[in-house]
Scaffold this active site. Structure first.
Site, short mmCIF file in Angstrom:
data_model
loop_
_atom_site.label_atom_id
_atom_site.label_comp_id
_atom_site.label_asym_id
_atom_site.label_seq_id
_atom_site.Cartn_x
_atom_site.Cartn_y
_atom_site.Cartn_z
N GLU A 31 50.56 32.64 61.19
CA GLU A 31 51.81 31.95 61.66
C GLU A 31 51.83 30.66 60.80
O GLU A 31 52.93 30.25 60.59
CB GLU A 31 51.70 31.83 62.99
CG GLU A 31 52.36 32.86 63.82
CD GLU A 31 51.53 34.10 64.27
OE1 GLU A 31 49.98 33.67 63.91
OE2 GLU A 31 51.58 34.92 64.84
N ARG A 212 42.30 44.20 44.18
CA ARG A 212 42.21 43.88 45.41
C ARG A 212 40.96 42.96 45.52
O ARG A 212 41.08 42.07 46.24
CB ARG A 212 42.59 44.69 46.52
CG ARG A 212 42.72 44.15 47.82
CD ARG A 212 43.82 43.15 48.19
NE ARG A 212 43.69 42.66 49.31
CZ ARG A 212 44.49 41.79 49.81
NH1 ARG A 212 45.53 41.19 48.90
NH2 ARG A 212 44.67 41.30 51.04
N ASN A 273 51.36 41.74 49.57
CA ASN A 273 52.41 40.80 49.44
C ASN A 273 53.40 41.38 48.60
O ASN A 273 53.20 40.99 47.34
CB ASN A 273 51.94 39.49 49.36
CG ASN A 273 53.06 38.36 49.23
OD1 ASN A 273 54.49 38.72 49.21
ND2 ASN A 273 52.87 37.32 49.86
N GLU A 276 55.99 38.25 46.63
CA GLU A 276 55.51 37.08 45.47
C GLU A 276 55.89 37.54 44.18
O GLU A 276 56.81 36.37 43.39
CB GLU A 276 54.03 37.31 45.28
CG GLU A 276 53.41 36.32 46.50
CD GLU A 276 51.87 36.35 46.47
OE1 GLU A 276 51.14 35.68 47.19
OE2 GLU A 276 51.15 37.27 45.95
#
Length: 353
Positions: A31, A212, A273, A276
């Site tokens: 958040e 990753r 993501n 990006e």
């Protein structure tokens, strides 16, 4: 940990040092990062009192002290703790990010309350507490209509804060590249097979391969050599396949690509993501496993910036299509609209206090 619980139950006197600040509550690291583009702007105009709920968030937020003046755990959700917190800090307003419906916090504090990046689930607690907010900024117009039926008054739609671009400076490299980011074992072969096929037509094209998990870089390099590719490690650009074995530069590498491929989507991980690369005007390709990033996927496909492929054959077809025709990607423009809308609504409300 005990001290943290005590601070939640009995908020510290030091909150007096932040009297009159704008209270912002971001429960977790996620958040906080979602709200960060807005927080950066608000910090220029207000002192910020930041609260959090997740214990993991505390250590992370300590490294982000440029974006707040005071940091404190969210008070325990009982009338005594939330009233003491408000009494000590006397905040100008409270901004709650996403779905933090704490009954005591919302009912027993007198501070003007704002809910941002909200979405409607239709739960009973949502129906009861939504009308206690003085301003609500939601993700969609459908969410707005639903909240209005709950009795919420000042409700607007600005879009999803997750869709705001947060770009770095970007790295500049000479050449033509496909950037494959956040790639897991189990999907690297799919990408290498597709790239081998594409190289038959686009011989000067290079693949920047970012695992990753960085420890897989040497494993991926061996796989690339097994496919017959000349390999090198970043920043040596001599290889057909360039392996990246360092942390934290993927976001900066995307702008060198003609196309991006995002991993965690060709194996059952759920995706990483997708936004990006598109912030740099780069189209993004991903596999069928996107259940963790469905909101981003739907947004990018609507904007004509994201493309799902189901297998290696479809990947070759889509790469060929995107390499042959320059596609205009306007995600950053949409991102600016969302950010501008949130700031306009928040500033207008805060000026009126």
């Amino acid at each position: 940990m005990q001290f943290e619980v005590l601070k939640r139950f009995f908020p510290k006197e030091s909150l007096k040092n932040c009297k009159g600040a704008l209270w912002v509550h971001t429960a977790s690291i996620g958040e906080f990062n979602t709200f960060l583009p807005i927080l950066k702007e608000l910090k220029r105009e207000h002192r910020i009192l930041l609260t959090y709920f997740s214990p993991r968030a505390r250590e992370y937020l300590k490294t982000k002290s440029d974006f707040y003046d005071c940091l404190h755990p969210l008070p325990l959700d009982n009338p005594f703790s939330v009233k003491r917190f408000e009494e000590l800090s006397k905040p100008k307003a409270l901004i709650v990010v996403e779905r933090e419906f704490w009954p005591s916090l919302i009912i027993f504090t007198k501070v003007p309350k704002i809910l941002v990046n909200a979405y409607a689930k239709g739960s009973l607690i949502e129906k009861i507490l939504s009308k206690k907010f003085d301003l609500i900024i939601m993700r969609t117009q459908e969410d707005v209509e639903k909240f209005k039926t709950f009795g919420a008054k000042r409700v607007f739609s600005c879009g999803n804060l997750k869709f705001i671009c947060q770009k770095g400076k970007g790295i500049k490299l000479k050449g033509e590249f496909i950037v494959a980011g956040s790639i897991h074992t189990g999907e690297v072969e799919i990408i290498l097979k597709a790239f081998k096929e594409i190289k038959k037509t686009y011989s000067s094209l290079k693949l920047i391969l970012v695992p990753r998990h960085i420890e897989n870089a040497k494993i991926f390099e061996k796989k690339a050599r097994d496919f017959g590719f000349k390999t090198s490690f970043f920043e040596n650009l001599e290889g057909d396949v360039i392996l990246v074995d360092r942390f934290g530069i993927l976001k900066e590498l995307y702008p060198v690509g003609k196309i991006a491929i995002v991993g965690g989507t060709f194996v059952n991980i759920g995706g990483h993501n997708l936004l990006e690369p598109t912030c740099w005007g780069i189209p993004v390709i991903y596999g069928p496993y996107t259940h963790k990033v469905n909101d981003l996927k739907e947004f990018l496909e609507k904007e004509g910036a994201g493309f799902e492929v189901k297998n290696e054959t479809e990947l070759v077809t889509k790469l060929t299509e995107l390499l042959s025709v320059k596609k205009e990607i306007k995600v950053e423009e949409k991102s600016r609209e969302i950010k501008g809308c949130y700031l306009e609504k928040l500033r207008e409300f805060l000026r009126g206090l």
